[in-house]
Design a protein around this motif. Sequence first.
Motif, PDB file in Angstrom:
ATOM      1  N   LEU A  57       0.579 -21.284  19.633  1.00  0.00           N
ATOM      2  CA  LEU A  57       0.994 -22.000  18.427  1.00  0.00           C
ATOM      3  C   LEU A  57       2.468 -22.384  18.467  1.00  0.00           C
ATOM      4  O   LEU A  57       2.931 -23.158  17.629  1.00  0.00           O
ATOM      5  N   HIS A  58       3.190 -21.881  19.443  1.00  0.00           N
ATOM      6  CA  HIS A  58       4.587 -22.277  19.625  1.00  0.00           C
ATOM      7  C   HIS A  58       4.689 -23.783  19.835  1.00  0.00           C
ATOM      8  O   HIS A  58       5.718 -24.388  19.530  1.00  0.00           O
ATOM      9  N   SER A  59       3.628 -24.383  20.352  1.00  0.00           N
ATOM     10  CA  SER A  59       3.606 -25.836  20.550  1.00  0.00           C
ATOM     11  C   SER A  59       3.749 -26.578  19.224  1.00  0.00           C
ATOM     12  O   SER A  59       4.256 -27.707  19.187  1.00  0.00           O
ATOM     13  N   ILE A  60       3.308 -25.941  18.141  1.00  0.00           N
ATOM     14  CA  ILE A  60       3.422 -26.546  16.814  1.00  0.00           C
ATOM     15  C   ILE A  60       4.652 -26.017  16.085  1.00  0.00           C
ATOM     16  O   ILE A  60       5.482 -26.786  15.596  1.00  0.00           O
ATOM     17  N   THR A  61       4.775 -24.689  16.024  1.00  0.00           N
ATOM     18  CA  THR A  61       5.811 -24.094  15.186  1.00  0.00           C
ATOM     19  C   THR A  61       7.218 -24.409  15.685  1.00  0.00           C
ATOM     20  O   THR A  61       8.138 -24.583  14.885  1.00  0.00           O
ATOM     21  N   PHE A  62       7.385 -24.492  16.993  1.00  0.00           N
ATOM     22  CA  PHE A  62       8.715 -24.821  17.512  1.00  0.00           C
ATOM     23  C   PHE A  62       8.798 -26.264  17.998  1.00  0.00           C
ATOM     24  O   PHE A  62       9.646 -27.030  17.547  1.00  0.00           O
ATOM     25  N   ALA A  63       7.913 -26.668  18.925  1.00  0.00           N
ATOM     26  CA  ALA A  63       8.048 -27.989  19.539  1.00  0.00           C
ATOM     27  C   ALA A  63       7.904 -29.112  18.517  1.00  0.00           C
ATOM     28  O   ALA A  63       8.733 -30.017  18.447  1.00  0.00           O
ATOM     29  N   MET A  64       6.848 -29.050  17.696  1.00  0.00           N
ATOM     30  CA  MET A  64       6.662 -30.096  16.694  1.00  0.00           C
ATOM     31  C   MET A  64       7.759 -30.045  15.635  1.00  0.00           C
ATOM     32  O   MET A  64       8.257 -31.083  15.182  1.00  0.00           O
ATOM     33  N   GLY A  65       8.137 -28.843  15.222  1.00  0.00           N
ATOM     34  CA  GLY A  65       9.207 -28.723  14.245  1.00  0.00           C
ATOM     35  C   GLY A  65      10.517 -29.276  14.780  1.00  0.00           C
ATOM     36  O   GLY A  65      11.241 -29.991  14.080  1.00  0.00           O
ATOM     37  N   TYR A  66      10.820 -28.960  16.038  1.00  0.00           N
ATOM     38  CA  TYR A  66      12.050 -29.464  16.669  1.00  0.00           C
ATOM     39  C   TYR A  66      12.051 -30.982  16.731  1.00  0.00           C
ATOM     40  O   TYR A  66      13.042 -31.638  16.367  1.00  0.00           O
ATOM     41  N   LEU A  67      10.945 -31.565  17.196  1.00  0.00           N
ATOM     42  CA  LEU A  67      10.880 -33.019  17.330  1.00  0.00           C
ATOM     43  C   LEU A  67      10.922 -33.705  15.965  1.00  0.00           C
ATOM     44  O   LEU A  67      11.588 -34.728  15.789  1.00  0.00           O
ATOM     45  N   GLY A  68      10.219 -33.136  14.980  1.00  0.00           N
ATOM     46  CA  GLY A  68      10.292 -33.695  13.639  1.00  0.00           C
ATOM     47  C   GLY A  68      11.708 -33.676  13.102  1.00  0.00           C
ATOM     48  O   GLY A  68      12.176 -34.636  12.489  1.00  0.00           O
ATOM     49  N   GLY A  69      12.420 -32.581  13.365  1.00  0.00           N
ATOM     50  CA  GLY A  69      13.792 -32.460  12.883  1.00  0.00           C
ATOM     51  C   GLY A  69      14.746 -33.425  13.552  1.00  0.00           C
ATOM     52  O   GLY A  69      15.577 -34.053  12.890  1.00  0.00           O
ATOM     53  N   ILE A  70      14.628 -33.573  14.855  1.00  0.00           N
ATOM     54  CA  ILE A  70      15.575 -34.438  15.560  1.00  0.00           C
ATOM     55  C   ILE A  70      15.352 -35.899  15.192  1.00  0.00           C
ATOM     56  O   ILE A  70      16.297 -36.685  15.095  1.00  0.00           O
ATOM     57  N   TYR A  71      14.084 -36.280  14.939  1.00  0.00           N
ATOM     58  CA  TYR A  71      13.817 -37.640  14.491  1.00  0.00           C
ATOM     59  C   TYR A  71      14.283 -37.842  13.045  1.00  0.00           C
ATOM     60  O   TYR A  71      14.808 -38.904  12.692  1.00  0.00           O
ATOM     61  N   PHE A  72      14.096 -36.846  12.203  1.00  0.00           N
ATOM     62  CA  PHE A  72      14.538 -36.946  10.816  1.00  0.00           C
ATOM     63  C   PHE A  72      16.033 -37.260  10.756  1.00  0.00           C
ATOM     64  O   PHE A  72      16.475 -38.145  10.019  1.00  0.00           O
ATOM     65  N   ILE A  73      16.806 -36.538  11.542  1.00  0.00           N
ATOM     66  CA  ILE A  73      18.249 -36.755  11.549  1.00  0.00           C
ATOM     67  C   ILE A  73      18.584 -38.140  12.086  1.00  0.00           C
ATOM     68  O   ILE A  73      19.384 -38.883  11.504  1.00  0.00           O
ATOM     69  N   ALA A  74      17.969 -38.511  13.192  1.00  0.00           N
ATOM     70  CA  ALA A  74      18.285 -39.790  13.827  1.00  0.00           C
ATOM     71  C   ALA A  74      17.883 -40.978  12.962  1.00  0.00           C
ATOM     72  O   ALA A  74      18.556 -42.011  12.969  1.00  0.00           O
ATOM     73  N   ASN A  75      16.801 -40.829  12.191  1.00  0.00           N
ATOM     74  CA  ASN A  75      16.322 -41.942  11.371  1.00  0.00           C
ATOM     75  C   ASN A  75      17.300 -42.321  10.265  1.00  0.00           C
ATOM     76  O   ASN A  75      17.285 -43.450   9.776  1.00  0.00           O
ATOM     77  N   TRP A  76      18.140 -41.375   9.851  1.00  0.00           N
ATOM     78  CA  TRP A  76      19.033 -41.625   8.720  1.00  0.00           C
ATOM     79  C   TRP A  76      20.488 -41.787   9.145  1.00  0.00           C
ATOM     80  O   TRP A  76      21.362 -41.969   8.287  1.00  0.00           O
ATOM     81  N   THR A  77      20.774 -41.694  10.428  1.00  0.00           N
ATOM     82  CA  THR A  77      22.160 -41.779  10.890  1.00  0.00           C
ATOM     83  C   THR A  77      22.283 -42.803  12.008  1.00  0.00           C
ATOM     84  O   THR A  77      21.330 -43.063  12.746  1.00  0.00           O
ATOM     85  N   SER A  78      23.469 -43.357  12.148  1.00  0.00           N
ATOM     86  CA  SER A  78      23.736 -44.324  13.212  1.00  0.00           C
ATOM     87  C   SER A  78      24.318 -43.613  14.425  1.00  0.00           C
ATOM     88  O   SER A  78      24.612 -42.410  14.397  1.00  0.00           O
TER      89      SER A  78
END
Length: 405
Positions: free
Chosen positions: A306-327
């Motif tokens: 489940l680390h594939s979801i709890t860490f990998a998906m969470g990490y990727l969701g977070g890094i995209y969230f930040i990038a989507n709102w910043t230049s």
Amino acid sequence: MSSTTIAPRISPELRAAIYHFTVFGSTGVASVYLGIWLINHGISAEEIGIINAAPLVAMLLVNQLVGRIADRMPDWRGVIIVLSLISGLVPIGLFFVSGFWGILGIWIFSVMPAFALVPVVDAATLRMTQRRGTDFSAVRAWGTVGFMVATLCSGPLIAWLGDAAFVPVFVAFALLRAVLAFQLPQFRSGEDRAATKKGASHLREVLKPWFVMGLLGLSILYSTHSAMTAFAAILWTEQGISPGLIGPLTATMAAAEAVMMFVWSRLKLKVSARHIIIFACLVAALRWTAMAFSPPVWVLFALQLLHSITFAMGYLGGIYFIANWTSDDIAAEAQGFSYVLQQAMSVVIILAMGWFVAAFGPMAWLFVAAYAVLGALCVVLSLKLQPPSAHPITSDQLTVADPAP
């Protein structure tokens, strides 16, 4: 060596992946043998705690400055090279020190720059793959693979060669990272800079309650994995799990993370980045709850997947969230701010988890599960304060989810 001397057939993505492979190598070596090496050098348990915590505290103090400097350079590559050189050359000092204060000083300036370069190289690689229309997650996955290789190779090697091998092996991985930093590509493209101005260009523009709550939820999710790193082996051993199985359990977790990153672009998830973080938080709550009941080994292996979801998906969701709102103007600084929050939340949960483990044993995992739920609630509040766009993200894009108004 200039990046222009690299053969054109070697793509920027491949060169970035080669470097990512080395980013966590020395960390993997330290995770296997640092504590034992320190004990064998007469360092007390309390001093070992200080040596492990000091680089983290130092990183919290300088990380925002490093990100700000990196964003203002013509390209992020220069700062990555400088940090790689510092974290590669300073560890050579470990050959010449033996006492607590000497080891502490060398260790701080070995590990701090290695920590500080992570959000910079993540931000740089993400922006480059966005511009080129390629897959960031497949590049970043090689960082996890590198950690696995370092962990799996260094343990037997040090066990075979003895205690004296720790420093040479650690230094070798650190120097490898420094050397391969020089083959990194230029991450920015001058002719496309105008196209990367979407989103906030100053951190203060985006540090609003909805954005901070999103990052806080992400940081809480990240920190629950720090509790896993700090206490899982101890609790498994008390549960009667063979020490020989702890290594494979850890490797399973890392392998699941790498696999998710490699297949991420094929999932084509039609949800926003913050919904991905919420999903990862809820799955994490289930994972940690199951750990509280001392499940058998075969269940532990399933939970590690489940680390594939709890860490990998969470990490990727977070890094995209930040990038989507910043230049691009604040790419590294914004990722660095998130990284600081993640480490701060890790300190909170590790200190609390120590008390809960002493008082409740394996049932302390229920506290970690509740913490993960709190993370999900923070992101839900973020969505209430600022709903995502009607045009949700696909898993290999970053410009259409949660766009700035």
